[in-house]
Design an enzyme around this catalytic site. Sequence first.
Site, PDB file in Angstrom:
ATOM      1  N   TYR A   1      -1.990  -0.470  10.683  1.00  0.00           N
ATOM      2  CA  TYR A   1      -2.092  -0.834   9.252  1.00  0.00           C
ATOM      3  C   TYR A   1      -0.776  -0.501   8.555  1.00  0.00           C
ATOM      4  O   TYR A   1      -0.238  -1.326   7.815  1.00  0.00           O
ATOM      5  CB  TYR A   1      -3.267  -0.080   8.621  1.00  0.00           C
ATOM      6  CG  TYR A   1      -3.505  -0.411   7.153  1.00  0.00           C
ATOM      7  CD1 TYR A   1      -4.015  -1.649   6.777  1.00  0.00           C
ATOM      8  CD2 TYR A   1      -3.223   0.521   6.154  1.00  0.00           C
ATOM      9  CE1 TYR A   1      -4.241  -1.955   5.433  1.00  0.00           C
ATOM     10  CE2 TYR A   1      -3.447   0.227   4.812  1.00  0.00           C
ATOM     11  CZ  TYR A   1      -3.964  -1.020   4.454  1.00  0.00           C
ATOM     12  OH  TYR A   1      -4.186  -1.314   3.129  1.00  0.00           O
TER      13      TYR A   1
ATOM     14  N   SER B   1       0.859  -1.198   0.000  1.00  0.00           N
ATOM     15  CA  SER B   1       0.000   0.000   0.000  1.00  0.00           C
ATOM     16  C   SER B   1       0.887   1.237   0.000  1.00  0.00           C
ATOM     17  O   SER B   1       2.064   1.163   0.389  1.00  0.00           O
ATOM     18  CB  SER B   1      -0.850   0.002   1.273  1.00  0.00           C
ATOM     19  OG  SER B   1      -1.532   1.227   1.421  1.00  0.00           O
TER      20      SER B   1
HETATM   21  P1  NDP Z   1     -11.518  -5.961   0.195  1.00  0.00           P
HETATM   22  O1  NDP Z   1     -12.025  -5.826   1.577  1.00  0.00           O
HETATM   23  O2  NDP Z   1     -12.477  -5.824  -0.924  1.00  0.00           O
HETATM   24  O3  NDP Z   1     -10.774  -7.370   0.026  1.00  0.00           O
HETATM   25  C1  NDP Z   1     -10.027  -7.956   1.050  1.00  0.00           C
HETATM   26  C2  NDP Z   1      -9.870  -9.425   0.742  1.00  0.00           C
HETATM   27  O4  NDP Z   1      -9.033 -10.008   1.748  1.00  0.00           O
HETATM   28  C3  NDP Z   1     -11.192 -10.162   0.755  1.00  0.00           C
HETATM   29  O5  NDP Z   1     -11.245 -11.065  -0.320  1.00  0.00           O
HETATM   30  C4  NDP Z   1     -11.150 -10.941   2.065  1.00  0.00           C
HETATM   31  O6  NDP Z   1     -11.817 -12.193   1.919  1.00  0.00           O
HETATM   32  C5  NDP Z   1      -9.670 -11.187   2.201  1.00  0.00           C
HETATM   33  N1  NDP Z   1      -9.278 -11.503   3.571  1.00  0.00           N
HETATM   34  C6  NDP Z   1      -9.359 -10.734   4.675  1.00  0.00           C
HETATM   35  N2  NDP Z   1      -8.941 -11.431   5.748  1.00  0.00           N
HETATM   36  C7  NDP Z   1      -8.584 -12.648   5.289  1.00  0.00           C
HETATM   37  C8  NDP Z   1      -8.092 -13.817   5.911  1.00  0.00           C
HETATM   38  N3  NDP Z   1      -7.857 -13.883   7.232  1.00  0.00           N
HETATM   39  N4  NDP Z   1      -7.832 -14.911   5.144  1.00  0.00           N
HETATM   40  C9  NDP Z   1      -8.066 -14.870   3.820  1.00  0.00           C
HETATM   41  N5  NDP Z   1      -8.538 -13.802   3.169  1.00  0.00           N
HETATM   42  C10 NDP Z   1      -8.803 -12.707   3.916  1.00  0.00           C
HETATM   43  O7  NDP Z   1     -10.341  -4.908   0.079  1.00  0.00           O
HETATM   44  P2  NDP Z   1      -9.262  -4.592  -1.063  1.00  0.00           P
HETATM   45  O8  NDP Z   1      -9.535  -5.338  -2.297  1.00  0.00           O
HETATM   46  O9  NDP Z   1      -9.143  -3.136  -1.112  1.00  0.00           O
HETATM   47  O10 NDP Z   1      -7.945  -5.147  -0.361  1.00  0.00           O
HETATM   48  C11 NDP Z   1      -7.033  -6.038  -0.979  1.00  0.00           C
HETATM   49  C12 NDP Z   1      -5.623  -5.669  -0.589  1.00  0.00           C
HETATM   50  O11 NDP Z   1      -5.305  -4.393  -1.117  1.00  0.00           O
HETATM   51  C13 NDP Z   1      -5.385  -5.569   0.919  1.00  0.00           C
HETATM   52  O12 NDP Z   1      -4.141  -6.170   1.234  1.00  0.00           O
HETATM   53  C14 NDP Z   1      -5.331  -4.072   1.162  1.00  0.00           C
HETATM   54  O13 NDP Z   1      -4.563  -3.743   2.288  1.00  0.00           O
HETATM   55  C15 NDP Z   1      -4.689  -3.616  -0.129  1.00  0.00           C
HETATM   56  N6  NDP Z   1      -4.868  -2.192  -0.439  1.00  0.00           N
HETATM   57  C16 NDP Z   1      -6.119  -1.676  -0.663  1.00  0.00           C
HETATM   58  C17 NDP Z   1      -6.262  -0.321  -0.924  1.00  0.00           C
HETATM   59  C18 NDP Z   1      -7.614   0.320  -1.125  1.00  0.00           C
HETATM   60  O14 NDP Z   1      -7.675   1.559  -1.181  1.00  0.00           O
HETATM   61  N7  NDP Z   1      -8.694  -0.436  -1.260  1.00  0.00           N
HETATM   62  C19 NDP Z   1      -5.105   0.569  -0.996  1.00  0.00           C
HETATM   63  C20 NDP Z   1      -3.847  -0.096  -0.776  1.00  0.00           C
HETATM   64  C21 NDP Z   1      -3.752  -1.418  -0.516  1.00  0.00           C
HETATM   65  P3  NDP Z   1     -12.728 -12.917   3.024  1.00  0.00           P
HETATM   66  O15 NDP Z   1     -13.271 -11.852   3.947  1.00  0.00           O
HETATM   67  O16 NDP Z   1     -13.768 -13.606   2.210  1.00  0.00           O
HETATM   68  O17 NDP Z   1     -11.807 -13.886   3.701  1.00  0.00           O
END
Ligand code: NDP
Length: 245
Positions: A152, A139
């Site tokens: 975070y 990020s």
């Molecule tokens: P979402 O919340 O849409 O997606 C997060 C994903 O992570 C979901 O599929 C969720 O699946 C999964 N997840 C969370 N906890 C677990 C776990 N314990 N085991 C397996 N899967 C898990 O958010 P984003 O798509 O935005 O996030 C994706 C990545 O991008 C993250 O690492 C985030 O930090 C990073 N990011 C996002 C930004 C943004 O502005 N959106 C900016 C910078 C980085 P489920 O709950 O079904 O397990």
Amino acid sequence: MNSNLEGKVVLVTGASSGIGQATALALSEAGAKVVVGARRTDRLKLLAEDAPGDVLVLDLDVTDQQAVQDAVAATVQRFGRLDALVNNAGVMLNGPILGADTTEWTRMIETNLLGSMYAVHAALPHLLESKGSVVQVSSTSGRIASAAAAAYSASKFGITGFIESLRQEVTTQGVRVVVVEPGFVSTELITHGTDPALRAMAQQMADSMRTLQPEDIANAVVYALGQPDHVSVNQLLIRPTDQDR
Ligand code: NDP
């Protein structure tokens, strides 16, 4: 189709929504065999129906090291190899340090940092064999810390450091390592936090700019993984044009 991704086997964590879901779909459209892991398997099954190629759905909690090892083993059992790991699963539970619920810190470190480390640990023997790749979704918060995002940021600074060590250990053995650092992307991420003021602030920020869409990051991952073997795209920092820091 991307000829460098045709037939490649890619494991994407956190593929049930947002960036992971868009990336899994884009990789499938580029010809890859995709393994999708997350806890909400109902969503993963819908993704598998939408994807044009072979998709293996796995119930995966990345905080459970055994489950991560089992996911890698299931990938190799089904497709015979592993060419790329996309470490994307993550949570963001922001709030000030003073009075913080430290169980939220634990959850972020266990998911964003340790979960990704476990996945690298489990996948690496197979990636060395296939001369494969690791894509780590970090990020802008892994470069620039800000108030109310301490834990975070710590998780993202931490994983960026881990991944640079990994790069130095394996690049001359043919394993490519990519860090993707998105700015503000419209996903469910901001809805996880429990602090109503911060959630409102994040929503206000989202409404005030042309944010990135998950597909913008997916395109970057396809670009990085689609390069010829001698080209290692190490870092991709991608912000919305309207985001100034
Ligand atoms: P979402 O919340 O849409 O997606 C997060 C994903 O992570 C979901 O599929 C969720 O699946 C999964 N997840 C969370 N906890 C677990 C776990 N314990 N085991 C397996 N899967 C898990 O958010 P984003 O798509 O935005 O996030 C994706 C990545 O991008 C993250 O690492 C985030 O930090 C990073 N990011 C996002 C930004 C943004 O502005 N959106 C900016 C910078 C980085 P489920 O709950 O079904 O397990």
